[in-house]
Design an enzyme around this catalytic site. Sequence first.
Site, PDB file in Angstrom:
ATOM      1  N   TYR A   1      -7.161   6.563   3.046  1.00 31.46           N
ATOM      2  CA  TYR A   1      -6.981   5.530   2.183  1.00 31.46           C
ATOM      3  C   TYR A   1      -6.284   4.387   2.733  1.00 31.46           C
ATOM      4  O   TYR A   1      -6.575   3.134   2.784  1.00 31.46           O
ATOM      5  CB  TYR A   1      -6.499   5.762   0.808  1.00 31.46           C
TER       6      TYR A   1
ATOM      7  N   ASP B   1      -9.914   5.023  -3.014  1.00 30.84           N
ATOM      8  CA  ASP B   1      -8.993   5.525  -3.753  1.00 30.84           C
ATOM      9  C   ASP B   1      -9.415   6.021  -4.931  1.00 30.84           C
ATOM     10  O   ASP B   1     -10.405   5.997  -5.278  1.00 30.84           O
ATOM     11  CB  ASP B   1      -7.951   4.145  -4.186  1.00 30.84           C
TER      12      ASP B   1
ATOM     13  N   GLU C   1       0.813  -1.152  -0.039  1.00 29.97           N
ATOM     14  CA  GLU C   1      -0.170   0.016   0.040  1.00 29.97           C
ATOM     15  C   GLU C   1       0.774   1.449  -0.081  1.00 29.97           C
ATOM     16  O   GLU C   1       0.535   2.343  -0.659  1.00 29.97           O
ATOM     17  CB  GLU C   1      -0.943   0.031   1.190  1.00 29.97           C
TER      18      GLU C   1
END
Length: 287
Positions: free
Chosen positions: A118, A136, A35
């Site tokens: 996010y 996102d 991520e």
Amino acid sequence: MSDLHAPLLAWYDEHARDLPWRRPEASPWSVMVSEFMLQQTPVVRVLPVHERWLATWPTPADLAAEPAGEAVRAWGRLGYPRRALRLHAAAGAIVERHDGEVPASYDDLLALPGVGDYTAAAIAAFAFGQRQVVLDTNVRRVLGRAVGGVEFPAASVTRAERDRAEAVLPDEPLAATWSVAVMELGALVCTATSPRCDACPVADLCTWRAAGHPAYDGPPRKVQAWAGTDRQCRGRLLGAVRDTDGPVHVSRLEAAWPEAAQRERCLAALVADGLLVRAGESAYALP
DNA sequence: AATTCGTGGTA
DNA sequence: TTACCAAGAAT
């Protein structure tokens, strides 16, 4: 809008890419590293760096034990190298505050360096299977089109947008898979510039398509300048150090960016950011 | 709320 | 060639 669920989940089951951080054996740390790397960087460029990163540092404690400069070096050319610094700092915080285990709660994740809304939602969902609103750029575009009927979402997340995403999010245990499925649809089919509506599992339900694909009519979207900017200068300077073992003499940096005022300003900023340290009178090195 | 922060691929 | 874009965060 629950009509979206079945066709989208079926599409994902058939078309999802086999990515290392999606495999059943992937650790929460693997998900977290992915991520960070995927923040503004495409999957294809992340893949090799992620693989090497996890092989080198299989746990947060392994990374936290290294100097930050090793993280910056391993980050390579993924871009936005402060993310490497923040990932290193986050690993340290995980060791300090969470006994070396990536936390599962959204609030604990959000408190980590480099983790915003996010990323906290994504880790909680994809590493721990939780029902989280994962917003996102892909999800925003897909829901903006399918449900909102517009080509592109607003510059920043609106309340209506978040409510809409919450409204279409199924209950556990489907929620996390739903979220990654929407993201995947945005990445592979409902793309920014050339959506492939003929391959879309929810084309029949898409508000934007039903309206005849009306063009974006909001305020002009910003285009980042590049040539001659501090970002380009910083990239050149850090690259010169990153690709060298040990301290780099200023003569090398002068060659990397001849314009003196901008070079000195960017070097000072890189030091202030913690991406570089001075090594004696006339050299710089990774921290 | 608007800026800043890398890099490379694609049309 | 230029313009646009890619699993955002911090300030």
